[in-house]
Design an enzyme around this catalytic site. Structure first.
Site, PDB file in Angstrom:
ATOM      1  N   PHE A 272      12.010  10.180 -10.561  1.00 22.14           N
ATOM      2  CA  PHE A 272      11.418   9.248 -11.524  1.00 22.14           C
ATOM      3  C   PHE A 272       9.963   8.953 -11.094  1.00 22.14           C
ATOM      4  CE2 PHE A 272      10.891   5.009 -13.422  1.00 22.14           C
ATOM      5  CZ  PHE A 272      11.368   5.240 -14.698  1.00 22.14           C
TER       6      PHE A 272
ATOM      7  N   ASP B  82      17.918   6.129  -4.739  1.00 22.99           N
ATOM      8  CA  ASP B  82      17.644   5.331  -5.937  1.00 22.99           C
ATOM      9  C   ASP B  82      18.845   5.491  -6.873  1.00 22.99           C
ATOM     10  OD1 ASP B  82      16.830   4.328  -8.402  1.00 22.99           O
ATOM     11  OD2 ASP B  82      14.740   4.899  -8.082  1.00 22.99           O
TER      12      ASP B  82
ATOM     13  N   TYR C  48      18.902  -3.533 -15.326  1.00 21.29           N
ATOM     14  CA  TYR C  48      18.834  -3.676 -16.793  1.00 21.29           C
ATOM     15  C   TYR C  48      19.379  -2.461 -17.524  1.00 21.29           C
ATOM     16  CZ  TYR C  48      14.345  -1.363 -15.759  1.00 21.29           C
ATOM     17  OH  TYR C  48      13.384  -0.531 -15.276  1.00 21.29           O
ATOM     18  N   LYS C  49      19.852  -1.445 -16.776  1.00 21.32           N
ATOM     19  CA  LYS C  49      20.443  -0.253 -17.404  1.00 21.32           C
ATOM     20  C   LYS C  49      21.941  -0.505 -17.567  1.00 21.32           C
ATOM     21  CE  LYS C  49      16.541   2.491 -15.972  1.00 21.32           C
ATOM     22  NZ  LYS C  49      15.884   3.268 -14.937  1.00 21.32           N
TER      23      LYS C  49
ATOM     24  N   ARG D  60      17.349  12.272 -24.848  1.00 20.92           N
ATOM     25  CA  ARG D  60      18.404  11.831 -23.928  1.00 20.92           C
ATOM     26  C   ARG D  60      19.412  11.036 -24.717  1.00 20.92           C
ATOM     27  NH1 ARG D  60      16.442   8.529 -18.690  1.00 20.92           N
ATOM     28  NH2 ARG D  60      15.861   7.134 -20.395  1.00 20.92           N
TER      29      ARG D  60
END
Ligand SMILES: *Cc1c(COP(=O)(O)O)cnc(C)c1O
Length: 409
Positions: free
Chosen positions: A131, A208, A233-234, A382
């Site tokens: 990322f 991560d 928050y995912k 995605r």
């Protein structure tokens, strides 16, 4: 297989889904203007209970207790909620997880701690498909500390394997930073064998888990992981900008040296003394005042995941991504759409990526219809399936909408 038989299958899978009732707990699950939300891997939906929790927090705790709230439990919340996340979703015993800051800031703090823990070693191993924030933070630390980055290029449809890691680690490696589930391909790396490879070289590992926590069972203690970090928050549905969490294995805590030495990570915050002395244990990862309001929603989702259990969550996640791949094969492969994710469920997180040259424009048209996946360069859509809030019917609806746009040219 035809569209009709896919519709029948989606219906049957939803009817047989043991977790189907939980979907109703999420605000907006039946919004007719939003027929398919396939981006819970970027921002999870809010729980209905979160609305009530905020209401009661503002009236009773903030409004009623005011400054006394810090002594009533707010000061402990980064640790108590960290322990809950660790227990429910990370396979971490108490006293090793903390909620604070953002993923980016915690990555910086942990990576600097890893550098400090391996003096004399000159390299950080990082992969090109990691990322952006992970790559950028490591570039900054390499400059700051006079270290070299050792870049690895994994297969774009896959991700980092233990062979990739074994080839590059050695006596110069300070630490290796990897995503457990790759943000684009969804590849799920083998945490246990990679961690062992890194340790064989005398180096440290920083995982991560932004795309794993709450979707893939994780066993940090059993895998012997050194440090980990992840988003809330995912799949933890903490809301936009919710604070992140960090894990530091207990064996590293006494020597842990993190660079943002703030008063709330000090041994005696209210002593207001001269000279920083770090707190004992995981608390020393804190810097400033913890964002209490940002933690409320995480508590609700962690409670729900705790009730369901991560193994059940994973089963549903695998079934959803399998069904998404099957729908893509039937409806989109004839339009030359290519799957850019692992076909082996054991090596896949809770999203898949599909590629087609028109997907940037297709995504914009989908969003106008309230069908929400996301777009990732180059050419990728995605499809994120959030196990507790996404249905099979919703997943098929999204794939059918992509097919309709491609068929219309
Ligand atoms: C989403 C995500 C982040 C986000 O970092 P923020 O500091 O919250 O912006 C970091 N790393 C990975 C792998 C992610 O998927």
């Amino acid at each position: 297989m035809t569209v009709d038989s896919l519709l029948t299958r989606a219906h049957a899978l939803d009817s047989a889904d043991p977790l189907v009732e939980h979907r109703k707990r999420f605000i907006g699950h039946n919004d007719p203007g939003l027929p398919a939300y396939l981006d819970g891997n970027s921002l999870g939906r809010p729980l209905q209970s979160t609305l009530e929790r905020y209401n009661s927090f503002i009236t009773t705790q903030w409004g009623g207790r005011l400054i006394r709230g810090w002594d009533d439990g707010w000061l402990q919340l980064p640790l108590t909620l960290g322990d809950r996340i660790g227990e429910v979703a990370l396979g971490a015993a108490k006293g090793q997880c903390i909620v604070a800051d953002s993923t980016t800031v915690l990555l910086y703090k942990l990576a600097r701690a890893a550098v400090a823990a391996r003096p004399g070693r000159t390299e950080i191993v990082v992969d090109r498909d990691n990322f952006p924030t992970d790559r950028y933070i490591m570039e900054g630390i390499a400059d700051e500390c006079g270290l070299r980055l050792r870049w690895v290029q994994p297969s774009p449809d896959g991700g980092m394997t233990s062979e990739d890691v074994r080839d590059v680690v050695g006596p110069d490696t300070a630490f290796v930073v990897l995503s457990h589930v790759a943000y684009r391909s969804g590849y799920l790396s083998d945490m246990e064998s990679i961690t062992a490879c890194v340790h064989d070289a005398g180096a440290l590992v920083l995982w991560d888990l932004s795309h794993s926590v709450g979707s893939v069972p994780v066993h940090l203690d059993d895998c012997g992981v050194d440090y980990a970090v992840g988003c809330s928050y995912k799949y933890l549905n903490g809301g936009p900008g919710a604070p992140a969490w960090a894990y530091v294995a207990e064996r590293h805590q006494a020597e842990l040296n993190q660079p943002i030495q703030g008063w709330l990570g000090s041994a005696d915050p209210f002593g207001m003394v001269q000279g920083y002395e770090p707190a004992l244990g995981i608390r020393r990862m804190l810097s400033g005042t913890p964002p209490i309001m940002g933690m409320l929603a995480i508590e609700d989702m962690v409670d729900l995941i705790g009730t369901v259990g991560m193994d059940e969550v994973r089963k549903k996640s695998v079934a959803l991504t399998e069904f998404a791949l099957e729908s893509v094969e039937v409806l989109l492969a004839p339009h030359d759409v290519r799957v850019a994710s692992p076909t082996d469920a054991a090596r896949r997180g809770s999203h898949i990526t599909i590629d087609h040259p028109s997907f940037k424009e297709v995504t914009a048209q989908l969003w106008e219809k309230g069908i929400i996946p996301d777009y990732r360069n180059p050419d990728g859509i995605r499809l994120g399936m959030s196990p507790l809030s996404t249905s099979f019917g919703e997943t098929l609806h999204g794939v059918m909408a992509i097919e309709a746009i491609l068929a219309a040219g």
